[in-house]
Design an enzyme around this catalytic site. Structure first.
Site, PDB file in Angstrom:
ATOM      1  N   PRO A  25       0.681  -9.272   4.179  1.00  0.00           N
ATOM      2  CA  PRO A  25       1.651 -10.088   4.913  1.00  0.00           C
ATOM      3  C   PRO A  25       2.989  -9.376   4.923  1.00  0.00           C
ATOM      4  O   PRO A  25       3.464  -8.925   3.878  1.00  0.00           O
ATOM      5  CB  PRO A  25       1.711 -11.372   4.073  1.00  0.00           C
ATOM      6  N   CYS A 114       8.234 -10.697  -3.760  1.00  0.00           N
ATOM      7  CA  CYS A 114       9.261 -10.321  -2.785  1.00  0.00           C
ATOM      8  C   CYS A 114      10.608 -10.107  -3.472  1.00  0.00           C
ATOM      9  O   CYS A 114      11.086 -10.976  -4.212  1.00  0.00           O
ATOM     10  CB  CYS A 114       9.395 -11.402  -1.719  1.00  0.00           C
ATOM     11  N   LYS A 154       0.219 -12.762  -4.871  1.00  0.00           N
ATOM     12  CA  LYS A 154       0.612 -11.372  -4.627  1.00  0.00           C
ATOM     13  C   LYS A 154       1.864 -11.110  -5.448  1.00  0.00           C
ATOM     14  O   LYS A 154       2.852 -11.828  -5.329  1.00  0.00           O
ATOM     15  CB  LYS A 154       0.896 -11.118  -3.153  1.00  0.00           C
ATOM     16  N   ASN A 218      -2.295  -2.637  -4.073  1.00  0.00           N
ATOM     17  CA  ASN A 218      -1.446  -2.498  -2.885  1.00  0.00           C
ATOM     18  C   ASN A 218      -0.375  -1.440  -3.156  1.00  0.00           C
ATOM     19  O   ASN A 218       0.161  -1.365  -4.250  1.00  0.00           O
ATOM     20  CB  ASN A 218      -0.813  -3.855  -2.569  1.00  0.00           C
ATOM     21  N   GLY A 219      -0.103  -0.628  -2.134  1.00  0.00           N
ATOM     22  CA  GLY A 219       0.959   0.350  -2.244  1.00  0.00           C
ATOM     23  C   GLY A 219       0.569   1.736  -1.772  1.00  0.00           C
ATOM     24  O   GLY A 219      -0.351   2.341  -2.310  1.00  0.00           O
ATOM     25  N   ASP A 220       1.249   2.222  -0.728  1.00  0.00           N
ATOM     26  CA  ASP A 220       1.101   3.604  -0.237  1.00  0.00           C
ATOM     27  C   ASP A 220      -0.304   3.962   0.250  1.00  0.00           C
ATOM     28  O   ASP A 220      -0.721   5.123   0.137  1.00  0.00           O
ATOM     29  CB  ASP A 220       1.509   4.610  -1.322  1.00  0.00           C
ATOM     30  N   GLY A 242      -0.490  -2.146   4.088  1.00  0.00           N
ATOM     31  CA  GLY A 242       0.699  -2.743   4.679  1.00  0.00           C
ATOM     32  C   GLY A 242       1.323  -1.884   5.754  1.00  0.00           C
ATOM     33  O   GLY A 242       0.990  -1.978   6.930  1.00  0.00           O
ATOM     34  N   ARG A 243       2.209  -0.978   5.333  1.00  0.00           N
ATOM     35  CA  ARG A 243       2.989  -0.209   6.310  1.00  0.00           C
ATOM     36  C   ARG A 243       2.146   0.663   7.235  1.00  0.00           C
ATOM     37  O   ARG A 243       2.604   1.038   8.322  1.00  0.00           O
ATOM     38  CB  ARG A 243       4.019   0.656   5.571  1.00  0.00           C
TER      39      ARG A 243
END
Length: 361
Positions: A25, A114, A154, A218-220, A242-243
């Protein structure tokens, strides 16, 4: 423990020898218009809505609530779809979870990672990591309101420092269906590389406590291939991208192909699986389709300027087929014009004019 739809996805991922692969998200990115496009051109195993204030859903005026509900719009094609909420108030979280259940979501996720200061001031987001007791109360209340829906979290590995050894057991004690670990602290934001060894450690902590909660990392993550590699190396049940989705709704287009080739060793699969690369024309047509959906679904509540970040992403790093005729000067001019566009009609006209010039070149 109620795993809900995650149980079926986990069973399928085991058969296919890969982790569950989901889309993260992201505020002002993965809205209803973009998720609709993603579901059409390359669907992940599951998707989340943008995060929504549980407090706002309960306390806002009718006009304010109507606007927030726009962030909880979804289409049947997006299923399974998870509503992500944030709040530091157990009562509001419970009531908002009831609402999400009534709206027909497949699951509910609580944002406890967040780093936005305005979110933290409300006692939500990453600030939850500074108050384990309240975090557990919020999670417990969400489960009460969710009924038969699975509730997930998350979060990050810690606030100012690595606190996984103490933070994760607190969450697991409330038996969430999934805990997604962003492999950085709140202090680190995204300024350092994600430490996937921390995801592996999260799996080890989960196993040592004999918990049935699924652990996602999650991450990279660069693409589906990278997700499968990191998922297997860490032992995570799932991987969240994500990105990597920016400007690339085709990101998960290879997932079905990966499923078919899942029994092949990773190194061999790298050689055999060709990543799907859309043509310039295809990307631009989807850009226009995305813009039309944004105006149709969200034009009355969100600024058209939000689409500008997508325009940049659709045009950055475009991998072109040999048949494409394209110049960097042309790309610069196209980008400039799109950034000046004020509505979907202008966007469509700019793209059509550009494609006509390309075809004549």
């Amino acid at each position: 423990m109620n795993l809900g739809f995650w149980k079926k996805l986990k069973e399928s991922s085991i058969k296919e020898n890969r982790p569950i692969i989901v889309l993260a998200p992201m505020a002002d990115v993965t809205d209803a218009s973009f998720r609709h496009v993603i579901a059409k051109y390359g669907k992940p195993d599951a998707m989340w809505t943008e995060f929504v204030s549980a407090d706002g859903l309960i306390r806002a005026t009718e006009d304010g609530k109507k606007k927030l509900l726009k962030d909880l719009m979804y289409s049947e094609e997006e299923r399974p779809i998870v509503a992500q909420l944030f709040s530091g108030n157990p009562e509001y979280m419970k009531k908002a979870s009831v609402l999400c259940r009534e709206l027909g979501f497949d699951g509910i996720d609580i944002n406890m990672g967040c780093p936005d200061k305005s979110i933290e001031k409300q006692g939500a987001g990453a600030s939850m990591m500074k108050d384990y007791k309240r975090a557990r109360e919020v999670l417990r209340s969400a489960k009460e309101g969710a009924g038969d829906l699975p509730v997930s979290v998350k979060t990050r590995i810690g606030y100012n420092k690595d606190e996984l050894d103490t933070w994760l057991p607190e969450l697991l004690a409330e038996e969430p269906s999934v805990v997604t670990i962003h492999a950085r602290t709140r202090k680190e934001m995204s300024k350092v590389p994600a430490r996937w060894e921390e995801v592996r450690r999260a799996v080890e902590i989960r196993d040592s406590l004999k918990s049935k909660t699924l652990i996602f990392g999650n991450g990279d993550i660069l693409d589906v291939e990278d997700a499968i590699k990191k998922g297997k190396e860490s032992g995570a049940d799932g991987v969240m991208l994500g990105r990597a989705i920016f400007g690339n709704p085709f990101l998960f287009a290879n997932l079905a192909r990966e499923n078919r080739d899942s029994q092949i060793e990773h190194t061999e699969r790298v050689k055999r699986v060709e990543v799907y690369t859309p043509s310039l024309k295809e990307k631009l047509r989807v850009l226009v389709e995305h813009t039309k959906l944004f105006e149709e679904l969200l034009g009355d509540t969100k600024s058209f300027a939000l689409m500008k970040k997508h325009f940049k992403s659709y045009l950055s790093g475009v991998a072109l087929a040999k048949s494409d005729v394209f110049s960097f000067s042309g790309a610069h001019e196209l980008r400039t014009k799109l950034m000046e566009a004020e509505n979907v009609r202008e966007v469509e006209s700019i793209v059509n004019e550009f494609l006509v010039r390309v075809e004549k070149a």
